[in-house]
Design a protein around this motif. Structure first.
Motif, short mmCIF file in Angstrom:
data_model
loop_
_atom_site.label_atom_id
_atom_site.label_comp_id
_atom_site.label_asym_id
_atom_site.label_seq_id
_atom_site.Cartn_x
_atom_site.Cartn_y
_atom_site.Cartn_z
N ARG A 113 6.39 -40.82 3.29
CA ARG A 113 7.44 -39.86 2.95
C ARG A 113 7.36 -38.62 3.84
NH1 ARG A 113 8.39 -38.29 -3.10
NH2 ARG A 113 10.28 -37.48 -2.10
N LEU A 114 6.15 -38.20 4.13
CA LEU A 114 5.99 -37.01 4.96
C LEU A 114 6.39 -37.25 6.41
CD1 LEU A 114 2.68 -35.62 3.46
CD2 LEU A 114 4.91 -34.50 3.41
N VAL A 115 6.43 -38.50 6.84
CA VAL A 115 6.92 -38.80 8.19
C VAL A 115 8.33 -39.37 8.15
CG1 VAL A 115 4.62 -39.12 9.15
CG2 VAL A 115 5.83 -41.09 8.23
N GLY A 116 8.94 -39.39 6.96
CA GLY A 116 10.33 -39.82 6.84
C GLY A 116 10.54 -41.31 6.97
N SER A 117 9.53 -42.12 6.60
CA SER A 117 9.65 -43.57 6.79
C SER A 117 9.19 -44.34 5.56
CB SER A 117 8.82 -44.01 8.00
OG SER A 117 9.26 -43.38 9.17
N ALA A 118 9.52 -43.85 4.37
CA ALA A 118 8.98 -44.43 3.14
C ALA A 118 9.88 -45.50 2.54
CB ALA A 118 8.71 -43.34 2.12
N GLU A 119 10.38 -46.42 3.37
CA GLU A 119 11.14 -47.53 2.81
C GLU A 119 10.22 -48.39 1.94
OE1 GLU A 119 11.05 -46.68 5.91
OE2 GLU A 119 13.09 -46.36 6.66
N PRO A 120 10.74 -48.89 0.81
CA PRO A 120 9.88 -49.64 -0.13
C PRO A 120 9.12 -50.79 0.50
CG PRO A 120 11.98 -49.12 -1.16
CD PRO A 120 12.10 -48.70 0.27
N ARG A 121 9.77 -51.57 1.36
CA ARG A 121 9.06 -52.69 1.99
C ARG A 121 7.93 -52.21 2.89
NH1 ARG A 121 11.06 -58.00 2.38
NH2 ARG A 121 12.90 -58.36 1.09
N ARG A 122 8.14 -51.10 3.56
CA ARG A 122 7.09 -50.56 4.43
C ARG A 122 5.89 -50.10 3.61
NH1 ARG A 122 10.04 -47.39 8.06
NH2 ARG A 122 10.02 -49.18 9.46
N VAL A 123 6.15 -49.47 2.48
CA VAL A 123 5.07 -49.04 1.60
C VAL A 123 4.28 -50.25 1.10
CG1 VAL A 123 4.49 -47.86 -0.56
CG2 VAL A 123 6.33 -46.96 0.89
N LEU A 124 4.99 -51.29 0.69
CA LEU A 124 4.32 -52.50 0.21
C LEU A 124 3.50 -53.16 1.31
CD1 LEU A 124 7.10 -54.19 -1.98
CD2 LEU A 124 5.11 -52.89 -2.76
N LEU A 125 4.07 -53.23 2.51
CA LEU A 125 3.38 -53.88 3.63
C LEU A 125 2.07 -53.18 3.95
CD1 LEU A 125 3.29 -55.89 6.01
CD2 LEU A 125 4.58 -54.20 7.35
N TRP A 126 2.13 -51.86 4.15
CA TRP A 126 0.93 -51.13 4.53
C TRP A 126 -0.10 -51.11 3.41
CZ3 TRP A 126 -0.68 -50.08 9.17
CH2 TRP A 126 0.23 -49.95 10.21
N THR A 127 0.35 -50.99 2.17
CA THR A 127 -0.60 -51.02 1.06
C THR A 127 -1.33 -52.35 1.00
OG1 THR A 127 0.81 -49.52 -0.22
CG2 THR A 127 -0.88 -50.73 -1.43
N GLY A 128 -0.56 -53.44 1.15
CA GLY A 128 -1.17 -54.76 1.12
C GLY A 128 -2.17 -54.98 2.24
N LEU A 129 -1.85 -54.48 3.42
CA LEU A 129 -2.76 -54.65 4.57
C LEU A 129 -3.99 -53.76 4.45
CD1 LEU A 129 -0.16 -54.81 7.50
CD2 LEU A 129 -1.45 -56.72 6.51
N LEU A 130 -3.78 -52.51 4.03
CA LEU A 130 -4.87 -51.55 4.03
C LEU A 130 -5.89 -51.80 2.92
CD1 LEU A 130 -2.81 -48.37 4.92
CD2 LEU A 130 -4.55 -49.44 6.34
N VAL A 131 -5.56 -52.64 1.96
CA VAL A 131 -6.56 -53.04 0.96
C VAL A 131 -7.78 -53.66 1.63
CG1 VAL A 131 -7.01 -54.73 -0.87
CG2 VAL A 131 -4.97 -53.32 -0.96
N TRP A 132 -7.59 -54.22 2.84
CA TRP A 132 -8.64 -55.01 3.47
C TRP A 132 -9.31 -54.33 4.66
CZ3 TRP A 132 -9.94 -58.59 0.25
CH2 TRP A 132 -8.98 -59.07 -0.64
N VAL A 133 -9.04 -53.05 4.90
CA VAL A 133 -9.74 -52.35 5.98
C VAL A 133 -11.01 -51.72 5.42
CG1 VAL A 133 -7.61 -51.95 7.26
CG2 VAL A 133 -8.44 -50.19 5.67
N GLU A 134 -11.97 -51.47 6.29
CA GLU A 134 -13.32 -51.15 5.83
C GLU A 134 -13.44 -49.92 4.93
OE1 GLU A 134 -17.73 -51.74 7.56
OE2 GLU A 134 -16.34 -50.72 8.90
N PRO A 135 -12.87 -48.75 5.28
CA PRO A 135 -13.05 -47.61 4.38
C PRO A 135 -12.48 -47.85 2.98
CG PRO A 135 -12.28 -46.89 6.53
CD PRO A 135 -12.15 -48.38 6.51
#
Length: 414
Positions: A113-135
């Motif tokens: 939202r702060l970069v003006g790109s908070a489309e629902p599919r984009r939020v779902l995509l990044w959330t799903g992917l970032l579940v699996w990164v190390e931090p």
């Protein structure tokens, strides 16, 4: 191929990626596969000791053969975690995992939202992917509090309401001291009222700690505070602060000596450069990321799972950076957090207490601090030619608190 092009191909599958990621993670929780959640166990089991006077003598000996884990946070933090001790362990672990997943989703959505790109599919995509990164993965595996605090901070710091912004920082710092660095953002943006509110809120948390147990509060603030060795092994590969990286390079703990102070000076100069550029460009997310990365770099202990701030940083680099150096930094982070390099380095070191190691392992152990420094430089370089009104879309970026609030309301021009 840049990350935006890859994302465009994956967006159509975003709901599937999100759903399968959550199902996979929840299956791990159900099967307890690598989900010991030892830090959550510390929060839950140690917190009642606040009322016995033994909070800082208590140790968790299970699952930690090399280091019996102590409770390292302020007394107010124990007070916050006490309710977890009222429910069975199974309920506590499921509640915490669902809360952390919700906070990850919120963190991604807030950053986009702060970069003006908070489309629902984009939020779902990044959330799903970032579940699996190390931090993120290690935060979930350990049952750590990082995602909760990051969500609290990004949801309040950028609020146009001074008391909300300040209270968020003060409470977060009362739980775990490191969020106090967020006050620098208020000073840089001349949000004096928010800075005062953060100080007041933090003072309330300290006061509550003294009210419950003056003795243990005195012990924490005047005896234990600053003892990095009590928190854990400074030189272990999992410590991705400048002090950890420098110590592994020279083969001994550099402490707060000249080498560490030089590293802090360099990090502070780069962070202030990036923060100044963000203020001039009225880029809220860049300013927040710069401040948080400074805290991670200069803290004596910054475990790899503390670096969940790479989530909003990556969103900024991909969607707002607009410079080749930002693309490089984004790919460096993707490789660093996607490869689980820190987990590999932990396995190959002989002991968490052994600091000397082969030079190539020492070099690899710089991965997060080096990527953090690169990010600060990328922010400064990308924003140096942008001023508030001339920035591409910053002046119309929605804030977290209201879709009608603009980033110019959050970060006023100097």
């Amino acid at each position: 191929m840049n990350l935006r092009a890859l994302e465009a191909r994956a967006l159509a599958f975003a709901p599937w990626i999100f759903g399968l990621s959550l199902l996979g993670h929840l299956a791990m929780v159900a099967l307890q596969a690598k989900m010991t959640m030892i830090d959550l166990m510390v929060y839950r089991n140690a917190s009642p000791e606040l009322f016995t006077g033994q909070l800082y003598q208590w140790r968790l000996k299970e699952f930690s053969d090399q280091f019996a884990l102590p409770f390292t946070y302020p007394p107010f933090s124990a007070l916050v975690f006490v309710p977890l001790s009222w429910v069975p362990w199974g309920v506590a672990r499921w509640f915490w995992q669902l809360l952390c997943l919700a906070c990850l989703w919120f963190l991604v959505r807030a950053a986009l939202r702060l970069v003006g790109s908070a489309e629902p599919r984009r939020v779902l995509l990044w959330t799903g992917l970032l579940v699996w990164v190390e931090p993120v993965r290690t935060t979930l595996n350990y049952g750590q509090v990082n995602l909760v605090l990051a969500a609290l901070l990004i949801g309040t710091v950028v609020s146009a309401r001074s008391w909300v912004a300040g209270a968020g920082v003060g409470v977060a710092a009362g739980v775990k001291l490191t969020p106090a660095i967020s006050g620098l953002y208020f000073l840089a943006t001349r949000r004096w009222a928010a800075a005062v509110w953060s100080f007041v809120a933090f003072g309330v948390t300290v006061g509550l700690g003294y009210l419950v147990s003056a003795g243990q509060s005195h012990q924490f603030w005047f005896q234990l505070l600053g003892d990095a060795e009590r928190v854990g092994p400074v030189g272990s590969a999992i410590n991705q602060s400048l002090r950890g990286a420098l110590s592994r390079t020279v083969g001994h703990d550099v402490g707060s000596g000249p080498l560490f102070l030089l590293g802090v000076a360099v990090a502070a100069a780069l962070a202030l450069w990036a923060l100044r550029a963000a203020v001039r460009a009225r880029d809220t997310l860049a300013g927040v990321v710069a401040v948080q990365f400074l805290g991670l770099l200069v803290s004596p202990i910054s475990w790899s799972h503390h670096w969940v701030w790479v989530v909003p940083a990556l969103m900024w680099l991909v969607y707002r950076g607009g410079h080749r150096l930002c693309a490089v930094a984004a790919w460096v982070w993707v490789v660093a957090i996607g490869s689980f390099l820190i987990s590999f380095l932990l396995r190959v070191q002989p002991s968490i207490w052994t600091i000397p190691r082969p030079w190539y392992y020492s070099a690899l152990g710089w991965v997060y601090p080096a990527a953090g420094v690169l990010t600060l430089v990328a922010i400064a370089v990308a924003l140096r030619g942008r001023q508030g009104g001339r920035q591409d879309s910053a002046s119309s970026t929605p804030s977290i608190s209201s879709a009608k609030e603009t980033s110019s309301a959050v970060m006023p021009p100097r």
